[in-house]
Design a protein around this motif. Structure first.
Motif, PDB file in Angstrom:
ATOM      1  N   UNK A 135      56.549  53.771  40.789  1.00 39.03           N
ATOM      2  CA  UNK A 135      55.573  53.527  39.721  1.00 39.03           C
ATOM      3  C   UNK A 135      55.608  52.071  39.279  1.00 39.03           C
ATOM      4  N   UNK A 136      56.796  51.510  39.168  1.00 40.91           N
ATOM      5  CA  UNK A 136      56.947  50.113  38.753  1.00 40.91           C
ATOM      6  C   UNK A 136      56.232  49.172  39.713  1.00 40.91           C
ATOM      7  N   UNK A 137      56.500  49.328  40.991  1.00 44.65           N
ATOM      8  CA  UNK A 137      55.877  48.424  41.970  1.00 44.65           C
ATOM      9  C   UNK A 137      54.390  48.734  42.157  1.00 44.65           C
ATOM     10  N   UNK A 138      53.996  49.985  41.941  1.00 45.48           N
ATOM     11  CA  UNK A 138      52.569  50.310  41.985  1.00 45.48           C
ATOM     12  C   UNK A 138      51.832  49.621  40.841  1.00 45.48           C
ATOM     13  N   UNK A 139      52.462  49.563  39.674  1.00 48.58           N
ATOM     14  CA  UNK A 139      51.858  48.864  38.544  1.00 48.58           C
ATOM     15  C   UNK A 139      51.649  47.385  38.831  1.00 48.58           C
ATOM     16  N   UNK A 140      52.646  46.773  39.453  1.00 54.53           N
ATOM     17  CA  UNK A 140      52.540  45.360  39.816  1.00 54.53           C
ATOM     18  C   UNK A 140      51.458  45.159  40.874  1.00 54.53           C
ATOM     19  N   UNK A 141      51.494  45.980  41.911  1.00 54.97           N
ATOM     20  CA  UNK A 141      50.539  45.829  43.005  1.00 54.97           C
ATOM     21  C   UNK A 141      49.112  46.111  42.592  1.00 54.97           C
ATOM     22  N   UNK A 142      48.908  47.177  41.822  1.00 57.25           N
ATOM     23  CA  UNK A 142      47.557  47.514  41.375  1.00 57.25           C
ATOM     24  C   UNK A 142      46.984  46.423  40.482  1.00 57.25           C
ATOM     25  N   UNK A 143      47.845  45.795  39.694  1.00 57.75           N
ATOM     26  CA  UNK A 143      47.378  44.707  38.819  1.00 57.75           C
ATOM     27  C   UNK A 143      46.845  43.534  39.624  1.00 57.75           C
ATOM     28  N   UNK A 144      47.452  43.282  40.778  1.00 60.80           N
ATOM     29  CA  UNK A 144      46.992  42.190  41.631  1.00 60.80           C
ATOM     30  C   UNK A 144      45.638  42.478  42.258  1.00 60.80           C
ATOM     31  N   UNK A 145      45.269  43.753  42.311  1.00 57.34           N
ATOM     32  CA  UNK A 145      43.995  44.140  42.923  1.00 57.34           C
ATOM     33  C   UNK A 145      42.868  44.300  41.916  1.00 57.34           C
ATOM     34  N   UNK A 146      43.171  44.914  40.749  1.00 57.30           N
ATOM     35  CA  UNK A 146      42.100  45.250  39.810  1.00 57.30           C
ATOM     36  C   UNK A 146      42.363  44.751  38.388  1.00 57.30           C
ATOM     37  N   UNK A 147      43.433  43.998  38.156  1.00 56.45           N
ATOM     38  CA  UNK A 147      43.859  43.520  36.837  1.00 56.45           C
ATOM     39  C   UNK A 147      44.712  44.586  36.150  1.00 56.45           C
TER      40      UNK A 147
END
Length: 371
Positions: free
Chosen positions: A285-297
């Motif tokens: 979940x932690x890394x998904x939060x970081x990665x998703x932010x790079x894609x959609x803010x």
């Protein structure tokens, strides 16, 4: 009122993000028109009410002239380029804890441009560091940025509990940022003395300051709708022009964001994809939060991932760390560089922000899972 409505419509027509959200809603509605009646239930109205109240209070502070007076006072304390940078970075970080990250930028960046015009200092580099600073500072409190506000309302924890959880991450990031600032700016002496001839609306300043703590207390009791209604009524009675100046279009954007992302989250293909990520595992979940932010803010990332996990502590770290890195990671990044007026500022931003993401991601992981 008609002029205010025209301005809202004009701003929305020029807002690419709004048009993308609206187009997505039209497409999703075309495939499932029977679900349109349920759209209001997809919106987290407590978050919208809390955001509206904060926008109104900060608009009152801005319109009173009080924030500008504070900025001029701060500018007059500067002696060297390095001192100026540290002052401005700290001011941006501290203001973002209570005024939200974008409002802090609207205060600090114009002052920075003014000072740099007077002294010949590098405006773009200052503004890049201020963008990093508001990402750090706004991480601390539930009201520092929209993703925190959403997560706070979702978690139903106290203001203090949220701050205590975020404090270790903010402390280490702020120390690192101040150190980087000291190394990145020289000791050249400057003379940035400024006088302030602007008018101060004392009653409006007093009203905005006096309402701030009661608003937070009522919102902390998860009664943000009543808190917003009370603040709105008082401004309508005492300073209706502030209500007219509120960014109502931004609230509409957030409403559309809730509806779009929750409709997308219901799609079978998306659900299968998210299951494959195993978001019940905190590190994932932690890394998904970081990665998703790079894609959609990070704001849309928080709303989307909250559909698959209720672990607010991990989610808050992930999406706030995700504000660094690529320009799209946080809307505050886009605001800062847009205010800079430098079309090439994005290059310098990534020189600092991408390494900052790597450092912040490692520190956040260590604080969450190794202590």
């Amino acid at each position: 009122m008609i002029l205010a409505l025209r301005k809202i419509l004009s701003d929305l027509r020029a807002d690419t993000f709004f048009k993308v959200l609206l187009a997505a809603l039209l497409v999703l509605s075309a495939f499932a028109p029977s679900g349109i009646a349920s759209y209001p239930s997809l919106v987290d109205w407590s978050t919208i009410a809390a955001l509206a109240g904060l926008l109104l209070l900060t608009k009152g502070l801005e319109a009173s002239g009080g924030l500008h007076r504070f900025g001029v006072w701060l500018v007059n304390l500067m002696s060297t380029e390095r001192v100026a940078a540290i002052y401005l970075v700290l001011a941006a970080a501290l203001l973002s804890t209570v005024l939200t990250n974008d409002v802090a930028l609207f205060v600090v960046v114009p002052l920075t441009l003014s000072v740099c015009r007077l002294t010949g200092m590098p405006a773009t580099r200052f503004i890049v560091f201020e963008a990093l600073a508001v990402n750090v500072g706004s991480t601390l409190t539930p009201i520092g940025n929209p993703q925190n506000l959403f997560i706070w309302q979702l978690a139903k924890v106290s203001f203090g509990e949220f701050v205590l959880h975020q404090l270790p991450l903010v402390a280490v990031l702020l120390v690192a940022l101040i150190g980087l600032t000291a190394l990145s700016f020289g000791g050249r002496r400057i003379d940035a003395r400024e006088s302030d001839s602007s008018k101060l609306d004392g009653p409006l300043l007093a009203l905005s300051l006096l309402l701030y703590v009661p608003f937070l207390l009522v919102t902390d009791m998860h009664q943000s709708a009543y808190a917003f209604a009370a603040v709105l009524l008082l401004y309508l009675l005492m300073r209706p022009r502030v209500v007219a100046q509120l960014d109502w279009g931004l609230l509409l954007v957030f409403i559309l964001m809730f509806i779009d992302l929750r409709l997308v989250a219901r799609l079978g293909a998306v659900q299968e994809l998210m299951k494959g990520l195993e978001l019940q595992i905190p590190a994932n979940l932690y890394f998904a939060g970081i990665g998703a932010s790079q894609l959609v803010s990070n704001v849309p990332a928080a709303i989307a991932l909250a559909e698959y996990s209720q672990d607010w502590k991990v989610l808050a770290y992930g999406v706030n760390v995700g504000g660094f890195g690529l320009l799209i990671g946080s809307l505050a990044n886009l605001i800062a560089l847009r205010l800079s007026g430098d079309g090439k500022a994005w290059k310098m931003f990534h020189v600092y922000a991408v390494p900052a993401l790597l450092v912040a991601a490692l520190l956040g992981y260590f604080l969450l899972f190794r202590i």
